[in-house]
Scaffold this motif. Structure first.
Motif, PDB file in Angstrom:
ATOM      1  N   ASN A  34      -0.700  12.784   0.544  1.00 24.16           N
ATOM      2  CA  ASN A  34      -1.447  11.845   1.380  1.00 24.16           C
ATOM      3  C   ASN A  34      -2.952  11.996   1.155  1.00 24.16           C
ATOM      4  OD1 ASN A  34      -1.608   9.669   3.150  1.00 24.16           O
ATOM      5  ND2 ASN A  34      -1.802  10.986   4.936  1.00 24.16           N
ATOM      6  N   TRP A  67      -8.067   4.069  -0.501  1.00 25.38           N
ATOM      7  CA  TRP A  67      -8.490   5.166   0.369  1.00 25.38           C
ATOM      8  C   TRP A  67      -8.250   6.471  -0.366  1.00 25.38           C
ATOM      9  CZ3 TRP A  67      -6.003   9.482   2.221  1.00 25.38           C
ATOM     10  CH2 TRP A  67      -6.687  10.215   3.182  1.00 25.38           C
ATOM     11  N   VAL A  73       0.869  -1.181   0.000  1.00 27.82           N
ATOM     12  CA  VAL A  73       0.000   0.000   0.000  1.00 27.82           C
ATOM     13  C   VAL A  73       0.902   1.226   0.000  1.00 27.82           C
ATOM     14  CG1 VAL A  73      -1.802   1.258   1.242  1.00 27.82           C
ATOM     15  CG2 VAL A  73      -1.831  -1.247   1.204  1.00 27.82           C
ATOM     16  N   TRP A  74       0.584   2.171  -0.887  1.00 27.89           N
ATOM     17  CA  TRP A  74       1.389   3.372  -1.102  1.00 27.89           C
ATOM     18  C   TRP A  74       0.518   4.609  -1.004  1.00 27.89           C
ATOM     19  CZ3 TRP A  74       6.491   2.142  -1.781  1.00 27.89           C
ATOM     20  CH2 TRP A  74       6.766   0.828  -2.144  1.00 27.89           C
ATOM     21  N   ARG A  75       1.104   5.718  -0.539  1.00 31.50           N
ATOM     22  CA  ARG A  75       0.386   6.995  -0.483  1.00 31.50           C
ATOM     23  C   ARG A  75       1.115   8.019  -1.332  1.00 31.50           C
ATOM     24  NH1 ARG A  75       2.941  10.800   2.408  1.00 31.50           N
ATOM     25  NH2 ARG A  75       4.468  10.115   3.947  1.00 31.50           N
ATOM     26  N   ARG A  98      -3.196   0.184  -3.477  1.00 33.74           N
ATOM     27  CA  ARG A  98      -2.622  -1.131  -3.192  1.00 33.74           C
ATOM     28  C   ARG A  98      -2.175  -1.723  -4.516  1.00 33.74           C
ATOM     29  NH1 ARG A  98      -3.341  -4.012   1.038  1.00 33.74           N
ATOM     30  NH2 ARG A  98      -5.395  -3.147   1.505  1.00 33.74           N
ATOM     31  N   VAL A 156       2.880   2.858   2.889  1.00 31.46           N
ATOM     32  CA  VAL A 156       2.078   3.060   4.089  1.00 31.46           C
ATOM     33  C   VAL A 156       2.396   1.896   5.016  1.00 31.46           C
ATOM     34  CG1 VAL A 156      -0.264   3.163   5.015  1.00 31.46           C
ATOM     35  CG2 VAL A 156       0.252   4.250   2.822  1.00 31.46           C
ATOM     36  N   TRP A 165       5.592   8.043  -4.538  1.00 33.14           N
ATOM     37  CA  TRP A 165       4.684   7.465  -3.562  1.00 33.14           C
ATOM     38  C   TRP A 165       5.517   6.824  -2.464  1.00 33.14           C
ATOM     39  CZ3 TRP A 165      -0.783   7.038  -4.655  1.00 33.14           C
ATOM     40  CH2 TRP A 165      -1.153   7.516  -5.920  1.00 33.14           C
ATOM     41  N   HIS A 169      -4.415   6.592  -1.343  1.00 29.94           N
ATOM     42  CA  HIS A 169      -3.618   5.395  -1.060  1.00 29.94           C
ATOM     43  C   HIS A 169      -3.990   4.344  -2.094  1.00 29.94           C
ATOM     44  CE1 HIS A 169      -3.140   6.275   3.545  1.00 29.94           C
ATOM     45  NE2 HIS A 169      -2.808   7.306   2.794  1.00 29.94           N
TER      46      HIS A 169
END
Length: 143
Positions: free
Chosen positions: A44, A63, A38-40, A49, A142, A139, A47
């Motif tokens: 932010n 998200w 998972v990356w943001r 995946r 998370v 990115w 997010h």
């Protein structure tokens, strides 16, 4: 009935097969240097995946903040959460993952790449034409 040696052999083979299928299903260990997780984005606000989708990788929004959802809705993408923004990512000989990048704010797809920079940082890049009119984003994983 407990079965004889043949039944025990069959059970052992079945358990080994089920274990192998389950391990292959996770995909992360099966694809070296894959940017799974998972990356943001830097703001932010979103997010994603990144995970195996069969033999390739894909990235799905898991998200988003309200502003990102609103921007996507105004661009024609609703709902934003659940939208696949990286599709058909295949690893190339330079260590990049090439495929399609979907931009929800304008409801369009482009050619793009995802590159693992460090264990906790990726760089994504989408281009309108072959390497022309490109935009990159960093990115962070998370945790």
């Amino acid at each position: 009935m407990t079965g004889g040696p043949e039944m025990n052999l069959f059970r052992g083979a079945a358990i080994a097969l089920i274990t192998a299928v389950m391990a292959a299903g996770t995909g992360a260990a099966a694809i070296p240097d894959a940017p799974v997780g998972v990356w943001r984005n830097q703001k932010n606000s979103v997010h994603i995946r990144i995970a195996p989708c069969g033999p390739v990788l894909c990235g799905t929004i898991v998200w988003a903040n309200e502003k990102a959802k609103k921007d996507a809705r105004e661009g024609g993408t609703d709902p934003l959460v659940g939208t696949r923004i990286f599709k058909d990512l295949h690893k190339d000989d330079k260590g990049r993952w090439r495929g399609k990048v979907f931009v929800p704010d304008i409801n369009m797809s482009f050619s793009g790449t995802v590159k693992l920079i460090t264990a906790d940082t990726i760089n994504t890049r989408g281009c309108l034409f072959s390497g022309i009119f490109c935009k990159s984003r960093v990115w962070v994983r998370v945790s």
